[in-house]
Design a protein around this motif. Structure first.
Motif, short mmCIF file in Angstrom:
data_model
loop_
_atom_site.label_atom_id
_atom_site.label_comp_id
_atom_site.label_asym_id
_atom_site.label_seq_id
_atom_site.Cartn_x
_atom_site.Cartn_y
_atom_site.Cartn_z
N ALA A 290 0.82 -1.21 0.00
CA ALA A 290 0.00 0.00 0.00
C ALA A 290 0.85 1.26 0.00
CB ALA A 290 -0.92 0.01 1.22
N TYR A 291 2.09 1.14 0.44
CA TYR A 291 2.95 2.33 0.53
C TYR A 291 3.22 2.89 -0.86
CZ TYR A 291 7.35 4.88 0.87
OH TYR A 291 8.33 5.84 0.76
N ARG A 292 2.79 4.10 -1.11
CA ARG A 292 3.04 4.80 -2.36
C ARG A 292 2.48 4.07 -3.57
NH1 ARG A 292 3.59 10.11 -2.20
NH2 ARG A 292 5.36 10.81 -0.97
N ALA A 293 1.47 3.19 -3.40
CA ALA A 293 0.84 2.56 -4.55
C ALA A 293 0.07 3.60 -5.34
CB ALA A 293 -0.11 1.45 -4.09
N SER A 294 -0.10 3.38 -6.64
CA SER A 294 -0.71 4.41 -7.50
C SER A 294 -2.20 4.59 -7.26
CB SER A 294 -0.47 4.05 -8.97
OG SER A 294 -1.07 2.80 -9.27
N ASN A 295 -2.86 3.58 -6.72
CA ASN A 295 -4.30 3.71 -6.53
C ASN A 295 -4.75 3.29 -5.13
OD1 ASN A 295 -3.78 0.99 -6.85
ND2 ASN A 295 -5.76 0.56 -7.80
N ARG A 296 -3.85 3.32 -4.16
CA ARG A 296 -4.23 2.93 -2.80
C ARG A 296 -3.69 3.93 -1.81
NH1 ARG A 296 -2.36 -2.84 -1.47
NH2 ARG A 296 -3.35 -2.26 0.50
N TYR A 297 -4.32 3.91 -0.64
CA TYR A 297 -3.92 4.83 0.43
C TYR A 297 -3.83 4.03 1.72
CZ TYR A 297 -3.94 8.84 3.59
OH TYR A 297 -3.61 9.76 4.54
N LEU A 298 -2.73 4.17 2.45
CA LEU A 298 -2.54 3.44 3.71
C LEU A 298 -3.18 4.23 4.85
CD1 LEU A 298 -1.23 0.96 5.08
CD2 LEU A 298 0.78 2.40 5.50
N LEU B 45 -14.33 0.65 -4.24
CA LEU B 45 -15.02 0.51 -2.95
C LEU B 45 -14.49 -0.69 -2.17
CD1 LEU B 45 -18.70 1.32 -4.01
CD2 LEU B 45 -17.12 2.77 -2.71
N CYS B 46 -14.22 -1.78 -2.89
CA CYS B 46 -13.67 -2.96 -2.21
C CYS B 46 -12.30 -2.67 -1.61
CB CYS B 46 -13.58 -4.13 -3.19
SG CYS B 46 -15.17 -4.88 -3.61
N MET B 47 -11.48 -1.92 -2.36
CA MET B 47 -10.14 -1.60 -1.86
C MET B 47 -10.21 -0.69 -0.64
SD MET B 47 -7.04 -2.38 -2.36
CE MET B 47 -7.10 -3.05 -4.04
N VAL C 165 8.40 0.64 9.80
CA VAL C 165 9.24 1.46 8.91
C VAL C 165 8.44 1.97 7.72
CG1 VAL C 165 11.18 1.38 7.31
CG2 VAL C 165 11.42 0.40 9.60
N TYR C 166 7.72 1.08 7.06
CA TYR C 166 6.99 1.51 5.86
C TYR C 166 5.76 2.35 6.21
CZ TYR C 166 9.85 -0.94 2.52
OH TYR C 166 10.91 -1.32 1.73
N ALA C 167 5.17 2.11 7.35
CA ALA C 167 4.07 2.97 7.78
C ALA C 167 4.59 4.37 8.08
CB ALA C 167 3.39 2.39 9.01
N ALA C 168 5.79 4.46 8.68
CA ALA C 168 6.39 5.78 8.95
C ALA C 168 6.73 6.50 7.65
CB ALA C 168 7.63 5.60 9.81
N LYS C 169 7.25 5.74 6.68
CA LYS C 169 7.55 6.35 5.37
C LYS C 169 6.29 6.87 4.70
CE LYS C 169 11.77 3.84 4.11
NZ LYS C 169 12.38 2.94 3.10
N ALA C 170 5.23 6.06 4.78
CA ALA C 170 3.97 6.49 4.16
C ALA C 170 3.42 7.73 4.85
CB ALA C 170 2.95 5.35 4.23
N ARG C 171 3.51 7.76 6.16
CA ARG C 171 3.00 8.92 6.90
C ARG C 171 3.78 10.19 6.52
NH1 ARG C 171 -0.15 9.78 11.24
NH2 ARG C 171 0.30 11.55 12.60
N PRO D 79 -3.61 14.92 -4.14
CA PRO D 79 -4.69 14.23 -3.41
C PRO D 79 -4.17 12.96 -2.73
CG PRO D 79 -5.01 14.06 -5.78
CD PRO D 79 -3.89 15.01 -5.58
N GLU D 80 -4.75 12.68 -1.55
CA GLU D 80 -4.29 11.53 -0.76
C GLU D 80 -4.74 10.21 -1.38
OE1 GLU D 80 -5.84 12.36 3.06
OE2 GLU D 80 -4.21 13.69 3.63
N PHE D 81 -5.90 10.19 -2.00
CA PHE D 81 -6.38 8.95 -2.59
C PHE D 81 -6.91 9.27 -3.98
CE2 PHE D 81 -9.81 5.96 -3.56
CZ PHE D 81 -9.11 4.78 -3.51
N ARG D 82 -6.41 8.60 -4.98
CA ARG D 82 -6.76 8.95 -6.36
C ARG D 82 -6.81 7.67 -7.19
NH1 ARG D 82 -3.12 13.08 -9.98
NH2 ARG D 82 -3.99 12.60 -12.01
N PRO D 83 -7.97 7.11 -7.41
CA PRO D 83 -8.08 5.88 -8.20
C PRO D 83 -7.72 6.12 -9.67
CG PRO D 83 -10.25 6.77 -7.75
CD PRO D 83 -9.29 7.58 -6.96
#
Length: 598
Positions: A69-77, A157-159, A125-131, A143-147
């Motif tokens: 989820a970290y820095r994925a193009s269509n997901r937000y942690l 919606l499922c994601m 570590v990866y949660a801290a990087k994402a934050r 934008p924080e979340f951009r499908p």
């Protein structure tokens, strides 16, 4: 930066976490299979490793989720702070488990817990990087979340639902089980610190000499001078489910009276290793004999069996070495309570299963087969022991067996309780029960002579057991009291070694009010049980040896001035030791063969 995924699973850290997660998952299912596998030597409770692998699998899946989820193009942690704290908490719990099982020298459990740190650190570590990355994006107006345009509304919606529900669900699961494992690890480490192992671990052979495991032998009053002498040594065998600490007071009582005594923990109990599974009762008594030889105890033996330990004593006489045994004491012993109670209640349909035991005809060199007397009941009991065995590493059993009012010696009560709270206690009960509570009783049937069988048939008695061998005690000159020569009660009985049968009179008391039984149906049942309990002791007295005495513990006991009850072995050990010593060493010829003590 939004047109492709980076820092997903397809990266060095992601692949490491993926490989570790697969290893945890494979180990989880492997330990389930191993824990239920038979015909093998068992050293530990494998369910501990199963739970550790389960927690590791959960952590691995969570780490893969965070990394992907970290820095994925269509997901937000979501809940980045929660993920950071969760990883830190799991690292702390891993350290607790490592420290706890490291202190108890269980290297396998400690190593599995160390491996938890890899996914736990990756999560933080990866949660801290994402934050940190999301904070920069907000400053830059991204934008924080951009499908992506290619994502359907349903997949989006499922994601979102997964990204919201997965953390909370798995956090609860991970923390709950890791916390329980850590509590048990720290509690075991504390028990290990407070209560040092008494006695000695002795290596014994099993499975035809192919495998070795350690059996615990604990002695009092037995020193180098005693080894050189020919003084008899009391060997105590506890009841089903009881560790050696339950008879420590009696052992010390014998030692205080000037008679050396030893207790042997059967496989899995006390400090003994679990041994070979499935357990053959004859192999167990031969292992006990090996343990005594290697301790070493070369002196003549007086076997003292409490409850089912008395049946183990009888089997020792038949399948191990009767020549070194010069006396026997049976404390509240019955060949098989389940069969006796069924016979007392005249349950004819179940009693038909007795024919299975009597017609076994198995060779004494073959393993004892599992034959069920009451299949539904025995399956239920076996499942109960199996379930508690599985959850023992989670500390859920620590509150059980907590009450021991009047336990003696009081200074050892803490150590006694600790033996019920380790990871092996319920496994030992499960192994010893063996799927059928009658396996020990079955083992004795191969040694029943036709003459003893005829006597018990004539007495209309449902249970069978062999008379003690005529060779009993032949390796030593006995110093125990012999009774006045008289015609034997049963001519088929050829052994003349002293046997003392001691039972609580409460077992024979048919007064329901004394047992606080008000229901008429339950009262009828108890009255039937009481009569057959008494009859069983009489049958034992007449068929085990020509030199047998039956004693009933009646009234107030001098040690604590309270009524004698079924707990006299661990509650009144000093009084009991004096009674046994008096009967075995201080009798005058002509003493009555049946008397009472108060």
């Amino acid at each position: 930066m939004w047109y492709f995924r980076k820092h997903t699973v397809v990266s060095v850290p992601g692949l490491i976490v993926l490989a570790l997660t697969l290893s945890f998952g494979i180990a989880f299912f492997a330990y389930i299979g191993v824990a239920n596998k038979r015909s093998r030597l068992v050293k530990r409770n494998e369910f501990l490793y199963m739970w550790e692998a389960f927690i590791g699998t959960t952590l691995g899946l969570q780490a893969l989720f965070v990394v992907s989820a970290y820095r994925a193009s269509n997901r937000y942690l979501y809940w980045t702070l929660g993920w950071i704290l969760y990883g830190i908490v799991m690292c702390a719990l891993a350290l607790c488990v490592v420290g706890g099982y490291g202190a108890t020298k269980d290297a396998g459990a400690a190593i599995w817990a160390v491996l938890w740190a890899v996914p736990a650190v990756a999560i933080s570590v990866y949660a801290a990087k994402a934050r940190r990355g999301y904070a920069v994006d907000r400053v830059m107006g991204i934008p924080e979340f951009r499908p992506r345009l290619s994502d359907s509304r349903g997949s989006v919606l499922c994601m979102v639902a997964l990204d919201t529900a997965f953390p909370w669900t798995t956090w609860l699961i991970g923390v709950f089980f890791a916390l329980l494992v850590a509590i048990q690890a720290l509690a075991l480490a504390n028990d290990h610190r407070l209560y040092k192992q008494p006695g000695r671990l002795v290596p014994v052979q099993t499975n035809g000499g192919e495998d070795w495991y350690d059996m615990h032998v604990w002695c009092a009053g037995y020193d180098a001078e005693t080894q050189k002498s020919n003084r008899p040594v009391f060997v105590l065998l506890p009841d089903f489910g009881m560790p050696s600490t339950s008879m420590q007071g009696l052992m010390q009582g014998f030692a205080d009276a000037g008679h050396p005594a030893c207790i042997v923990d059967r496989p899995g109990y006390g400090w003994s290793e679990p041994g070979y599974w499935m357990q053959d009762p004859r192999d167990v008594v031969q292992s006990i004999n090996q343990a005594l030889d290697k301790y070493p105890v070369a002196n003549p033996l007086i076997l003292v069996g409490w409850g089912e330990g008395g049946v183990w004593s009888q089997l020792y006489m038949q399948a191990a070495d009767a020549t070194r045994v010069i006396g026997m004491v049976l404390l509240d012993t019955y060949p098989n309570l389940e069969i006796l109670q069924t016979f007392a209640l005249n349950r004819t349909t179940t009693l038909q299963n007795l024919r299975q035991f009597r017609s076994l005809g198995a060779s004494r060199t073959d393993p004892v087969p599992v034959v069920n007397f009451d299949r539904p009941l025995e399956r239920s009991v076996s499942r109960m022991f199996s379930d508690w065995r599985a959850v023992s590493p989670l500390a859920l059993h620590r509150a059980r067996n907590a009450e021991w009012p009047g336990f003696q010696p009081q200074t050892s009560l803490g150590m006694h309780k600790s033996r019920f709270r380790d990871n092996l206690h319920y496994q030992a009960k499960y192994f010893e029960y063996g799927g059928s509570g009658a396996r020990l009783y079955q083992s004795l049937l191969d040694y029943v002579s036709p003459s003893i069988d005829s006597v018990l048939v004539y007495h209309h008695w449902p249970l069978r057991w062999p008379a003690l061998p005529a060779t009993a005690g032949s390796a030593f000159t006995s110093s125990l009291t012999r009774r006045q020569a008289s015609a034997p009660v049963v001519t088929a009985v050829t052994s003349n070694i002293p046997v003392i049968l001691i039972a609580s009179s409460a077992q024979f008391n048919s007064d329901c009010s004394a047992h606080k039984i008000s229901d008429s149906e339950e009262c009828t049942k108890w009255q039937a049980f009481a009569w057959f309990y008494y009859r069983q002791q009489i049958e034992y007295q007449q068929t085990l040896s020509q030199n047998a005495a039956l004693l009933a513990c009646v009234g107030e006991v001098e040690e604590d001035k309270t009524e004698c009850d079924v707990d006299f072995v661990w509650r009144r050990p000093e009084w009991l030791a004096k009674v046994v010593v008096k009967q075995l060493f201080s009798q005058t010829s002509g003493t009555e063969s049946s008397s009472s003590e108060s």
